[in-house]
Design a protein around this motif. Sequence first.
Motif, PDB file in Angstrom:
ATOM      1  N   LEU A  45       0.752  -1.319   0.078  1.00 38.73           N
ATOM      2  CA  LEU A  45       0.029   0.080   0.072  1.00 38.73           C
ATOM      3  C   LEU A  45       0.882   1.389  -0.033  1.00 38.73           C
ATOM      4  N   THR A  46       0.624   2.149  -0.711  1.00 39.33           N
ATOM      5  CA  THR A  46       1.249   3.373  -0.692  1.00 39.33           C
ATOM      6  C   THR A  46       0.748   4.412   0.368  1.00 39.33           C
ATOM      7  N   PRO A  47       1.619   5.286   0.856  1.00 39.33           N
ATOM      8  CA  PRO A  47       1.148   6.154   1.636  1.00 39.33           C
ATOM      9  C   PRO A  47      -0.441   6.679   1.531  1.00 39.33           C
ATOM     10  N   GLU A  48      -0.582   7.369   0.170  1.00 40.74           N
ATOM     11  CA  GLU A  48      -1.538   7.788  -0.254  1.00 40.74           C
ATOM     12  C   GLU A  48      -2.703   6.595   0.017  1.00 40.74           C
ATOM     13  N   GLU A  49      -2.821   5.582  -0.048  1.00 37.10           N
ATOM     14  CA  GLU A  49      -3.615   4.423  -0.322  1.00 37.10           C
ATOM     15  C   GLU A  49      -3.744   4.181   1.100  1.00 37.10           C
ATOM     16  N   ILE A  50      -2.972   4.090   2.124  1.00 33.03           N
ATOM     17  CA  ILE A  50      -2.940   3.911   3.351  1.00 33.03           C
ATOM     18  C   ILE A  50      -4.076   5.125   3.938  1.00 33.03           C
ATOM     19  N   GLY A  51      -4.048   6.295   3.644  1.00 36.29           N
ATOM     20  CA  GLY A  51      -4.598   7.222   4.079  1.00 36.29           C
ATOM     21  C   GLY A  51      -6.072   7.159   3.727  1.00 36.29           C
ATOM     22  N   ARG A  52      -6.423   6.779   2.404  1.00 35.93           N
ATOM     23  CA  ARG A  52      -7.879   6.364   2.003  1.00 35.93           C
ATOM     24  C   ARG A  52      -8.394   5.223   2.748  1.00 35.93           C
ATOM     25  N   LEU A  53      -7.576   4.304   2.996  1.00 37.10           N
ATOM     26  CA  LEU A  53      -8.050   3.199   3.446  1.00 37.10           C
ATOM     27  C   LEU A  53      -8.458   3.230   5.126  1.00 37.10           C
ATOM     28  N   GLN A  54      -7.578   4.552   5.910  1.00 39.23           N
ATOM     29  CA  GLN A  54      -7.903   4.723   7.336  1.00 39.23           C
ATOM     30  C   GLN A  54      -9.129   5.361   7.198  1.00 39.23           C
ATOM     31  N   GLN A  55      -9.558   6.297   6.153  1.00 39.22           N
ATOM     32  CA  GLN A  55     -10.485   7.203   6.142  1.00 39.22           C
ATOM     33  C   GLN A  55     -11.796   6.181   5.783  1.00 39.22           C
ATOM     34  N   ALA A  56     -11.591   5.188   4.834  1.00 36.88           N
ATOM     35  CA  ALA A  56     -12.690   4.287   4.767  1.00 36.88           C
ATOM     36  C   ALA A  56     -13.181   3.636   6.118  1.00 36.88           C
ATOM     37  N   LEU A  57     -12.079   3.037   6.657  1.00 35.56           N
ATOM     38  CA  LEU A  57     -12.231   2.230   8.021  1.00 35.56           C
ATOM     39  C   LEU A  57     -12.925   3.133   9.104  1.00 35.56           C
ATOM     40  N   ASP A  58     -12.696   4.591   9.315  1.00 32.91           N
ATOM     41  CA  ASP A  58     -13.419   5.487  10.122  1.00 32.91           C
ATOM     42  C   ASP A  58     -14.911   5.499   9.800  1.00 32.91           C
ATOM     43  N   GLN A  59     -15.269   5.284   8.319  1.00 31.58           N
ATOM     44  CA  GLN A  59     -16.665   5.658   7.867  1.00 31.58           C
ATOM     45  C   GLN A  59     -17.252   4.306   7.834  1.00 31.58           C
ATOM     46  N   SER A  60     -16.683   3.164   8.120  1.00 31.88           N
ATOM     47  CA  SER A  60     -17.410   1.982   8.213  1.00 31.88           C
ATOM     48  C   SER A  60     -18.384   1.607   9.354  1.00 31.88           C
ATOM     49  N   GLN A  61     -19.254   0.977   9.033  1.00 31.27           N
ATOM     50  CA  GLN A  61     -20.158   0.670  10.222  1.00 31.27           C
ATOM     51  C   GLN A  61     -19.766  -0.463  10.773  1.00 31.27           C
ATOM     52  N   ALA A  62     -19.051  -1.278  10.316  1.00 36.80           N
ATOM     53  CA  ALA A  62     -18.552  -2.629  11.056  1.00 36.80           C
ATOM     54  C   ALA A  62     -17.224  -2.244  11.518  1.00 36.80           C
ATOM     55  N   GLN A  63     -17.076  -1.639  12.684  1.00 41.38           N
ATOM     56  CA  GLN A  63     -16.285  -1.244  13.445  1.00 41.38           C
ATOM     57  C   GLN A  63     -15.359  -2.091  14.166  1.00 41.38           C
ATOM     58  N   ASP A  64     -16.025  -3.554  14.312  1.00 40.57           N
ATOM     59  CA  ASP A  64     -15.230  -4.495  14.781  1.00 40.57           C
ATOM     60  C   ASP A  64     -14.136  -5.110  13.706  1.00 40.57           C
ATOM     61  N   SER A  65     -14.615  -5.218  12.498  1.00 42.29           N
ATOM     62  CA  SER A  65     -13.831  -5.673  11.423  1.00 42.29           C
ATOM     63  C   SER A  65     -12.477  -4.485  11.054  1.00 42.29           C
ATOM     64  N   ALA A  66     -13.262  -3.384  11.109  1.00 40.62           N
ATOM     65  CA  ALA A  66     -12.237  -1.999  11.034  1.00 40.62           C
ATOM     66  C   ALA A  66     -11.166  -2.210  11.918  1.00 40.62           C
ATOM     67  N   ASP A  67     -11.236  -2.512  13.282  1.00 39.83           N
ATOM     68  CA  ASP A  67     -10.332  -2.783  14.181  1.00 39.83           C
ATOM     69  C   ASP A  67      -9.439  -3.691  14.070  1.00 39.83           C
ATOM     70  N   VAL A  68      -9.822  -4.789  13.329  1.00 39.28           N
ATOM     71  CA  VAL A  68      -8.884  -5.998  12.876  1.00 39.28           C
ATOM     72  C   VAL A  68      -7.936  -5.329  11.913  1.00 39.28           C
ATOM     73  N   VAL A  69      -8.511  -4.568  10.860  1.00 38.91           N
ATOM     74  CA  VAL A  69      -7.513  -3.974   9.928  1.00 38.91           C
ATOM     75  C   VAL A  69      -6.564  -2.851  10.682  1.00 38.91           C
ATOM     76  N   ARG A  70      -6.907  -2.278  11.391  1.00 38.61           N
ATOM     77  CA  ARG A  70      -6.300  -1.284  12.120  1.00 38.61           C
ATOM     78  C   ARG A  70      -5.231  -1.918  12.770  1.00 38.61           C
ATOM     79  N   LEU A  71      -5.259  -2.994  13.539  1.00 39.83           N
ATOM     80  CA  LEU A  71      -4.226  -3.897  14.098  1.00 39.83           C
ATOM     81  C   LEU A  71      -3.276  -4.338  13.345  1.00 39.83           C
TER      82      LEU A  71
END
Length: 401
Positions: free
Chosen positions: A210-236
């Motif tokens: 993942l490029t730094p730009e893609e990481i930024g977009r991914l983090q933004q998509a994680l914050d906007q997701s309704q499935a925060q359990d799965s989002a926390d898995v990706v964050r870790l």
Amino acid sequence: MSRVRLTKTLVDEMPPPEKGQSFIWDTDVPGLAVRLTPTGAKAWVVQMRVRGGKERRMTIGYCNKVPLDMARKEARKVIATADLGRDPAQERKEAREVKPDTNPLFGEFAERWLTEVAGRRNRPGTLKNRRLLLKNHILPILAQKRLTDIQRRDIEDLHHRVSQKFPVAANRAVSLCSAIFSAAERWGMLTENPATKIERNSEEGRERYLTPEEIGRLQQALDQSQAQDSADVVRLLLLTGARVGEVLAMQWEHLNLDAGVWVKPAATTKQNKLHRVPLSAEAVAVLDKRRQQQADARRRATAPAGWVFPGDGANGHMTTIRTFWAAVCRRAGIDGVRVHDVRHTFASLLVSSGESLPVVGALLGHTQAKTTSRYAHLLDSALRGAADRVAILTKPKNEQV
């Protein structure tokens, strides 16, 4: 007794006898012959003299299945064995008469191997993949063959057949066969592993970071997701470089958030070894937030016991984020990235920032240096920066800025 220098063309054109059997003997390898029958069958045979002066004749294989060069090679081997005082023909006969429990069908032995060897060493996911590999590619070809009847040519044919559609799976099939035959060899059922020295298909290592730009977009998509359990898995995954299975199987008792340490039990790691991982402040923050949320949900102040990512399945915890990952990548506009590539991204960021490969390997839980060496090319920028700093320091003082 006719003798000629056998060639493939000559053998193909030989007419069958009207009755009985006829033999055409090879001048290149005395003792090797083609046996012809009235039905048109043609087979390679080898004749040798064993201890005691007895003559033995043994079939090597049918001419339409065994090439001439291989027949000559096998004939030389058989004759040499006889010269050493052994009786290859009798040994083959005895091998065929071995009781089924000491010379089982490959399919039966493979099931035993899955239970007694793989079942003890492999994680459930690995065991599942090996069962599928056997079911789809190996057993349809080898299941009904006795272990001692399987030759290297059989494994080569299997590899070639599977390679027509699945070249990588063909390589994995040969490796799995080799592991199974190794057990049979250790247990005294085989004297040689027929799956060794098989030429494999070339495989290109897959590298996607993942490029730094893609990481930024991914983090933004994680914050906007309704499935925060799965989002926390990706964050870790982003913050630890762990495998997704390790994060999903994480338990609170394995974590010391005050010290910032995660101790992965051997049962959850690919290497089957305990792995102690330091956690960054950001990773601790993600976990601490989850702990508070779970504690609030249970209406108690103490830290909850059990799984960090509980689930409704038989395992008691979440087992996959495949669907979530596909959805969040679409939302972030990221293509061609597997969830495992997050682990590669973690490693690439470490290496590019100047961390040594041993440190990266320790954080990832690699037990062999060659596993981490795939990231060596990423050291270029860090090494170039270090070299530039040395160049500045070695300039004459009047040239230094």
